[in-house]
Design a protein around this motif. Structure first.
Motif, PDB file in Angstrom:
ATOM      1  N   TYR A   1       0.834  -1.205   0.000  1.00  0.00           N
ATOM      2  CA  TYR A   1       0.000   0.000   0.000  1.00  0.00           C
ATOM      3  C   TYR A   1       0.870   1.258   0.000  1.00  0.00           C
ATOM      4  CZ  TYR A   1      -3.444   3.461   1.436  1.00  0.00           C
ATOM      5  OH  TYR A   1      -4.243   4.580   1.500  1.00  0.00           O
ATOM      6  N   SER A   2       1.888   1.279   0.848  1.00  0.00           N
ATOM      7  CA  SER A   2       2.749   2.462   0.925  1.00  0.00           C
ATOM      8  C   SER A   2       3.578   2.642  -0.344  1.00  0.00           C
ATOM      9  CB  SER A   2       3.669   2.373   2.151  1.00  0.00           C
ATOM     10  OG  SER A   2       4.419   1.185   2.147  1.00  0.00           O
ATOM     11  N   SER A   3       3.886   1.539  -1.048  1.00  0.00           N
ATOM     12  CA  SER A   3       4.680   1.650  -2.274  1.00  0.00           C
ATOM     13  C   SER A   3       3.943   2.450  -3.345  1.00  0.00           C
ATOM     14  CB  SER A   3       5.029   0.259  -2.817  1.00  0.00           C
ATOM     15  OG  SER A   3       3.868  -0.407  -3.308  1.00  0.00           O
ATOM     16  N   ARG A   4       2.633   2.461  -3.299  1.00  0.00           N
ATOM     17  CA  ARG A   4       1.854   3.221  -4.281  1.00  0.00           C
ATOM     18  C   ARG A   4       2.113   4.710  -4.151  1.00  0.00           C
ATOM     19  NH1 ARG A   4      -4.142   1.525  -3.165  1.00  0.00           N
ATOM     20  NH2 ARG A   4      -4.484   3.093  -4.788  1.00  0.00           N
ATOM     21  N   PHE A   5       2.365   5.187  -2.942  1.00  0.00           N
ATOM     22  CA  PHE A   5       2.631   6.595  -2.729  1.00  0.00           C
ATOM     23  C   PHE A   5       4.059   6.951  -3.140  1.00  0.00           C
ATOM     24  CE2 PHE A   5      -0.790   5.461   0.148  1.00  0.00           C
ATOM     25  CZ  PHE A   5      -1.703   6.489  -0.058  1.00  0.00           C
ATOM     26  N   VAL A   6       4.956   5.967  -3.044  1.00  0.00           N
ATOM     27  CA  VAL A   6       6.348   6.204  -3.452  1.00  0.00           C
ATOM     28  C   VAL A   6       6.430   6.493  -4.939  1.00  0.00           C
ATOM     29  CG1 VAL A   6       8.684   5.235  -3.532  1.00  0.00           C
ATOM     30  CG2 VAL A   6       7.203   4.728  -1.583  1.00  0.00           C
ATOM     31  N   VAL A   7       5.632   5.811  -5.743  1.00  0.00           N
ATOM     32  CA  VAL A   7       5.697   5.973  -7.203  1.00  0.00           C
ATOM     33  C   VAL A   7       4.720   7.024  -7.723  1.00  0.00           C
ATOM     34  CG1 VAL A   7       6.434   3.580  -7.476  1.00  0.00           C
ATOM     35  CG2 VAL A   7       3.999   4.141  -7.663  1.00  0.00           C
TER      36      VAL A   7
ATOM     37  N   MET B   1      10.926 -13.753  -7.292  1.00  0.00           N
ATOM     38  CA  MET B   1      10.459 -13.103  -8.505  1.00  0.00           C
ATOM     39  C   MET B   1      10.243 -11.599  -8.285  1.00  0.00           C
ATOM     40  SD  MET B   1      10.506 -15.370 -10.835  1.00  0.00           S
ATOM     41  CE  MET B   1      11.996 -15.884  -9.948  1.00  0.00           C
ATOM     42  N   ILE B   2       9.820 -11.234  -7.102  1.00  0.00           N
ATOM     43  CA  ILE B   2       9.708  -9.815  -6.768  1.00  0.00           C
ATOM     44  C   ILE B   2      11.084  -9.166  -6.796  1.00  0.00           C
ATOM     45  CG2 ILE B   2       9.194  -8.192  -4.891  1.00  0.00           C
ATOM     46  CD1 ILE B   2       6.873 -10.043  -4.110  1.00  0.00           C
ATOM     47  N   ARG B   3      12.059  -9.863  -6.254  1.00  0.00           N
ATOM     48  CA  ARG B   3      13.425  -9.330  -6.230  1.00  0.00           C
ATOM     49  C   ARG B   3      13.963  -9.167  -7.650  1.00  0.00           C
ATOM     50  NH1 ARG B   3      17.968 -12.015  -2.382  1.00  0.00           N
ATOM     51  NH2 ARG B   3      16.253 -11.663  -0.915  1.00  0.00           N
ATOM     52  N   VAL B   4      13.641 -10.108  -8.530  1.00  0.00           N
ATOM     53  CA  VAL B   4      14.101 -10.019  -9.923  1.00  0.00           C
ATOM     54  C   VAL B   4      13.505  -8.794 -10.619  1.00  0.00           C
ATOM     55  CG1 VAL B   4      13.920 -11.130 -12.184  1.00  0.00           C
ATOM     56  CG2 VAL B   4      14.555 -12.480 -10.179  1.00  0.00           C
ATOM     57  N   GLY B   5      12.263  -8.464 -10.297  1.00  0.00           N
ATOM     58  CA  GLY B   5      11.601  -7.338 -10.946  1.00  0.00           C
ATOM     59  C   GLY B   5      11.822  -6.000 -10.276  1.00  0.00           C
ATOM     60  N   MET B   6      12.607  -5.971  -9.207  1.00  0.00           N
ATOM     61  CA  MET B   6      12.739  -4.772  -8.388  1.00  0.00           C
ATOM     62  C   MET B   6      13.782  -3.745  -8.840  1.00  0.00           C
ATOM     63  SD  MET B   6      13.220  -4.616  -4.256  1.00  0.00           S
ATOM     64  CE  MET B   6      11.682  -5.512  -3.987  1.00  0.00           C
TER      65      MET B   6
ATOM     66  N   PRO C   1      14.499  -1.716 -11.388  1.00  0.00           N
ATOM     67  CA  PRO C   1      14.065  -0.391 -11.856  1.00  0.00           C
ATOM     68  C   PRO C   1      13.413   0.437 -10.753  1.00  0.00           C
ATOM     69  CG  PRO C   1      13.443  -2.092 -13.429  1.00  0.00           C
ATOM     70  CD  PRO C   1      13.889  -2.801 -12.187  1.00  0.00           C
ATOM     71  N   PHE C   2      12.712  -0.236  -9.846  1.00  0.00           N
ATOM     72  CA  PHE C   2      12.101   0.465  -8.717  1.00  0.00           C
ATOM     73  C   PHE C   2      13.186   1.050  -7.826  1.00  0.00           C
ATOM     74  CE2 PHE C   2      10.354   0.859  -4.482  1.00  0.00           C
ATOM     75  CZ  PHE C   2       9.079   1.371  -4.692  1.00  0.00           C
ATOM     76  N   VAL C   3      14.221   0.252  -7.545  1.00  0.00           N
ATOM     77  CA  VAL C   3      15.326   0.707  -6.702  1.00  0.00           C
ATOM     78  C   VAL C   3      16.058   1.868  -7.353  1.00  0.00           C
ATOM     79  CG1 VAL C   3      17.525   0.046  -5.666  1.00  0.00           C
ATOM     80  CG2 VAL C   3      15.596  -1.556  -5.628  1.00  0.00           C
ATOM     81  N   GLU C   4      16.300   1.777  -8.660  1.00  0.00           N
ATOM     82  CA  GLU C   4      16.978   2.865  -9.371  1.00  0.00           C
ATOM     83  C   GLU C   4      16.163   4.153  -9.311  1.00  0.00           C
ATOM     84  OE1 GLU C   4      17.525   1.352 -13.270  1.00  0.00           O
ATOM     85  OE2 GLU C   4      18.911  -0.234 -12.643  1.00  0.00           O
ATOM     86  N   GLY C   5      14.860   4.022  -9.462  1.00  0.00           N
ATOM     87  CA  GLY C   5      13.996   5.192  -9.372  1.00  0.00           C
ATOM     88  C   GLY C   5      13.991   5.778  -7.971  1.00  0.00           C
ATOM     89  N   PHE C   6      14.027   4.915  -6.974  1.00  0.00           N
ATOM     90  CA  PHE C   6      14.059   5.397  -5.587  1.00  0.00           C
ATOM     91  C   PHE C   6      15.359   6.152  -5.306  1.00  0.00           C
ATOM     92  CE2 PHE C   6      15.387   4.488  -1.159  1.00  0.00           C
ATOM     93  CZ  PHE C   6      14.456   5.308  -0.522  1.00  0.00           C
TER      94      PHE C   6
ATOM     95  N   ARG D   1       9.622   4.079 -15.027  1.00  0.00           N
ATOM     96  CA  ARG D   1      10.263   2.782 -14.768  1.00  0.00           C
ATOM     97  C   ARG D   1       9.871   2.249 -13.402  1.00  0.00           C
ATOM     98  NH1 ARG D   1      14.716   5.147 -17.634  1.00  0.00           N
ATOM     99  NH2 ARG D   1      15.719   5.779 -15.681  1.00  0.00           N
ATOM    100  N   MET D   2       9.779   3.124 -12.414  1.00  0.00           N
ATOM    101  CA  MET D   2       9.343   2.697 -11.083  1.00  0.00           C
ATOM    102  C   MET D   2       7.933   2.116 -11.129  1.00  0.00           C
ATOM    103  SD  MET D   2      10.668   5.642  -8.419  1.00  0.00           S
ATOM    104  CE  MET D   2      10.158   4.739  -6.960  1.00  0.00           C
ATOM    105  N   GLN D   3       7.046   2.825 -11.806  1.00  0.00           N
ATOM    106  CA  GLN D   3       5.653   2.376 -11.880  1.00  0.00           C
ATOM    107  C   GLN D   3       5.530   1.060 -12.644  1.00  0.00           C
ATOM    108  OE1 GLN D   3       3.899   5.835 -13.655  1.00  0.00           O
ATOM    109  NE2 GLN D   3       4.175   7.086 -11.819  1.00  0.00           N
TER     110      GLN D   3
END
Length: 225
Positions: free
Chosen positions: A31-37, A166-171, A173-178, A193-195
């Motif tokens: 839920y909180s990740s939605r606000f990050v992006v 699998m979440i870690r594999v897809g993460m 771009p999210f980390v780079e955006g953060f 890319r984060m979204q």
């Protein structure tokens, strides 16, 4: 009513708490990740949401690390006996895995954390293989004939670990955006890319929720017991 010894009751309560905090913490993280992006929010609001997300994320990871140990101890009360070496391995597994989780959280971003993270990645693949092999052996030898629902719970756990990988594999771009957000270098491209990364992780997150809930139901109903 099932008659519980004090030891059985304590282990059962801990097991239930692990399920509750695993699912609840995971829902909070997502839920909180939605606000990050959310690019419509201020940088400060997004960073605050990110801090909440990262702190909450520790809870389900702690719960996962302890689940096999607590579940193994609990299975003893349902007649599934473990040899001395198996019990020693079960008891050692929880603290070892928990130690890695805490180290990675506390030392995030250090060279040591990168090395441990790489080890942790392959360690989780080992856990998946070990759980599946253990279930196959137990079913073949009739060890779980009286409690077949335990086999299902173990396989679900292996699947949950897989979902986490699998979440870690897809993460990335999210980390780079953060990181761009922290450095105040956000662009429409980094936000996109984060979204997109969050969108790729979403099915695996939902699968974890369904898996944790299913395992909890199996533990209550105990079909085939």
């Amino acid at each position: 009513m099932e008659s519980l010894t004090a030891a059985h009751a304590i282990v059962l309560i801990v097991h239930l708490l692990l399920f509750v905090y695993w699912l609840g913490g995971d829902v909070g993280v997502f839920y909180s990740s939605r606000f990050v992006v959310d690019s419509s929010r201020t940088r400060e609001a997004r960073l605050t949401a990110a801090k909440i997300m990262l702190d909450l994320d520790l809870i389900p990871r702690i719960c996962m690390s302890l689940m096999l140990t607590v579940g193994g101890l609990l299975s003893e009360f349902y007649g599934v006996r473990h040899s001395a070496w198996q019990m020693a391995g079960l008891v050692a597994l929880g603290p070892f895995w928990l130690g890695m989780v805490l180290f990675l959280h506390i030392r995030e971003g250090t060279s040591a954390a990168h090395k441990i993270a790489r080890f942790d990645f392959y360690f989780r693949w080992f856990i998946i293989a070990a759980v599946v092999a253990s279930v196959a052996h137990s079913l073949a030898t009739g060890r779980l004939d009286g409690q077949p629902w335990l086999a299902a719970k173990l396989l679900i756990f292996a699947f949950l670990v897989f979902c986490g990988l699998m979440i870690r594999v897809g993460m990335p771009p999210f980390v780079e955006g953060f990181r761009a957000l922290v450095a105040n270098q956000v662009t429409p491209e980094t936000d996109a890319r984060m979204q997109a990364s969050l969108g790729r992780m979403r099915p695996w997150v939902l699968a974890i929720w369904v898996g944790v809930l299913s395992a909890a139901v199996l533990g209550v109903v105990k079909p085939g017991s």
